[in-house]
Scaffold this active site. Structure first.
Site, PDB file in Angstrom:
ATOM      1  N   ASP A   1      39.400  40.768  36.969  1.00  0.00           N
ATOM      2  CA  ASP A   1      39.403  40.357  35.574  1.00  0.00           C
ATOM      3  C   ASP A   1      38.547  39.085  35.473  1.00  0.00           C
ATOM      4  O   ASP A   1      38.294  38.422  36.485  1.00  0.00           O
ATOM      5  CB  ASP A   1      40.860  40.096  35.156  1.00  0.00           C
ATOM      6  CG  ASP A   1      40.965  39.352  33.850  1.00  0.00           C
ATOM      7  OD1 ASP A   1      40.342  39.796  32.868  1.00  0.00           O
ATOM      8  OD2 ASP A   1      41.657  38.314  33.809  1.00  0.00           O
ATOM      9  N   PHE A   2      38.086  38.756  34.279  1.00  0.00           N
ATOM     10  CA  PHE A   2      37.220  37.577  34.152  1.00  0.00           C
ATOM     11  C   PHE A   2      38.028  36.312  33.780  1.00  0.00           C
ATOM     12  O   PHE A   2      38.337  35.498  34.645  1.00  0.00           O
ATOM     13  CB  PHE A   2      36.101  37.854  33.133  1.00  0.00           C
ATOM     14  CG  PHE A   2      35.064  36.767  33.102  1.00  0.00           C
ATOM     15  CD1 PHE A   2      34.042  36.732  34.048  1.00  0.00           C
ATOM     16  CD2 PHE A   2      35.122  35.760  32.156  1.00  0.00           C
ATOM     17  CE1 PHE A   2      33.103  35.706  34.054  1.00  0.00           C
ATOM     18  CE2 PHE A   2      34.185  34.732  32.143  1.00  0.00           C
ATOM     19  CZ  PHE A   2      33.176  34.712  33.101  1.00  0.00           C
ATOM     20  N   ASP A   3      38.399  36.188  32.493  1.00  0.00           N
ATOM     21  CA  ASP A   3      39.061  34.954  32.028  1.00  0.00           C
ATOM     22  C   ASP A   3      40.444  34.785  32.651  1.00  0.00           C
ATOM     23  O   ASP A   3      41.283  35.687  32.580  1.00  0.00           O
ATOM     24  CB  ASP A   3      39.200  34.978  30.502  1.00  0.00           C
ATOM     25  CG  ASP A   3      37.841  34.988  29.810  1.00  0.00           C
ATOM     26  OD1 ASP A   3      37.320  33.902  29.556  1.00  0.00           O
ATOM     27  OD2 ASP A   3      37.294  36.083  29.569  1.00  0.00           O
TER      28      ASP A   3
ATOM     29  N   ASP B   1      45.269  38.382  35.416  1.00  0.00           N
ATOM     30  CA  ASP B   1      46.260  37.388  35.010  1.00  0.00           C
ATOM     31  C   ASP B   1      47.023  37.759  33.745  1.00  0.00           C
ATOM     32  O   ASP B   1      47.951  37.071  33.361  1.00  0.00           O
ATOM     33  CB  ASP B   1      45.572  36.038  34.757  1.00  0.00           C
ATOM     34  CG  ASP B   1      44.761  36.052  33.470  1.00  0.00           C
ATOM     35  OD1 ASP B   1      43.987  37.006  33.274  1.00  0.00           O
ATOM     36  OD2 ASP B   1      44.916  35.121  32.652  1.00  0.00           O
TER      37      ASP B   1
HETATM   38 MG   LIG Z   1      42.350  37.451  31.996  1.00  0.00          MG
END
Ligand SMILES: [Mg+2]
Length: 274
Positions: free
Chosen positions: A24-26, A207
């Site tokens: 995942d990125f953010d 997350d």
């Molecule tokens: Mg995220």
């Protein structure tokens, strides 16, 4: 559930060059920031991604738009799943769609409705991503957040009633997207059917709520689901790491292992030839 150290022990039992990484990125590879535009990878993460992508498939999975992700990651050889699983693009492939190609003018209408619902609420940020729309409330005073949410739901009522849109709740964000059985989990499951991914051990690091459905997809393939931050042991993850900084360490460690694995197999090949 494993913590950092036992996670590495478990990873050490998997041949490193047989991995496929979903990130995942953010909040996972990039720290959470107050405005989505400010999100950046550290130089160390960028370097680790480049090293990894040379030897194993690396797939960035995000709610962000494809172009946005490409610009922020900018590592050759990386695969992308964008818009929460609506589309996928490999390093040399055409875009593949897992959900409807929502017309931009419809998305613009969602965005307009949401912008008018956010009027007068300081800090509210409506982001038209072309295929989906996000309402961010990180900069809104906590007391005003429920008001923003109520107003947003009211503004979206016609589409919600018609069941043509679905809402996805993430960390301090409400996302609007076309309804349908697509999402990060379905996209990851589909990508795992590709010839380059078959037989590999998937690792997924994420997350947020949208990642947890992808956790199930990788676990079905005997992979490992790693939750980044938040509560421990709540969403069926196999391991937990505290945040993007720990993800960076893990990626660097993995890159080293993958490179050592490659070196060993090259040496084995050359000694066979002799
Ligand atoms: Mg995220």
């Amino acid at each position: 559930m494993m913590r950092g150290r036992s996670l590495r022990a478990r990873l050490a039992t998997i041949p490193p060059t047989r991995l496929v990484l979903f990130l995942d990125f953010d909040g996972t590879v990039a720290p959470i920031v107050s405005r989505p535009k400010q999100a950046r990878l550290t130089a160390a993460v960028k370097k680790a991604l480049r090293r990894l992508a040379r030897s194993v498939p690396v797939v960035i999975v995000s709610g962000r738009a494809l172009g946005d992700l490409r610009r922020r990651v900018s590592a050759p050889g990386v695969h992308y799943i964008a818009h929460h699983g609506l589309l996928y693009q490999g390093p040399r492939t055409a875009v593949r769609w897992f959900g409807p190609r929502t017309p931009g003018r419809l998305v613009a209408r969602w965005a307009r409705a949401l912008r008018s619902s956010a009027e007068g609420i300081s800090g509210a940020l409506v982001e038209d991503k072309g295929l989906t729309v996000a309402v961010h409330d990180r900069l809104v005073r906590p007391m005003q957040r429920p008001l923003l949410r109520r107003r947003a739901l009211r503004a979206l009522a016609p589409w919600l009633k018609g069941k043509t849109i679905a809402l996805v709740r993430g960390k301090r964000v409400l996302e609007v997207r076309a309804a349908g059985p697509w999402g990060k989990g379905a996209a990851v499951a589909a990508v795992l059917q590709e010839t380059w991914a078959k037989g590999r051990v998937p690792l997924y690091l994420g997350d947020d709520r949208t990642d947890f459905e992808a956790f199930r997809a990788v676990k079905k393939k005997r992979g490992l689901a790693i939750r980044v931050g938040g509560g421990r042991g709540l969403v069926g993850e196999d391991a937990w790491v505290p945040g993007p900084r720990a993800v960076e360490c893990l990626l660097r460690w993995l890159a080293k292992r993958v490179e050592a694995g490659e070196r060993r197999s090259r040496e084995a090949q050359s000694s066979e030839k002799q």
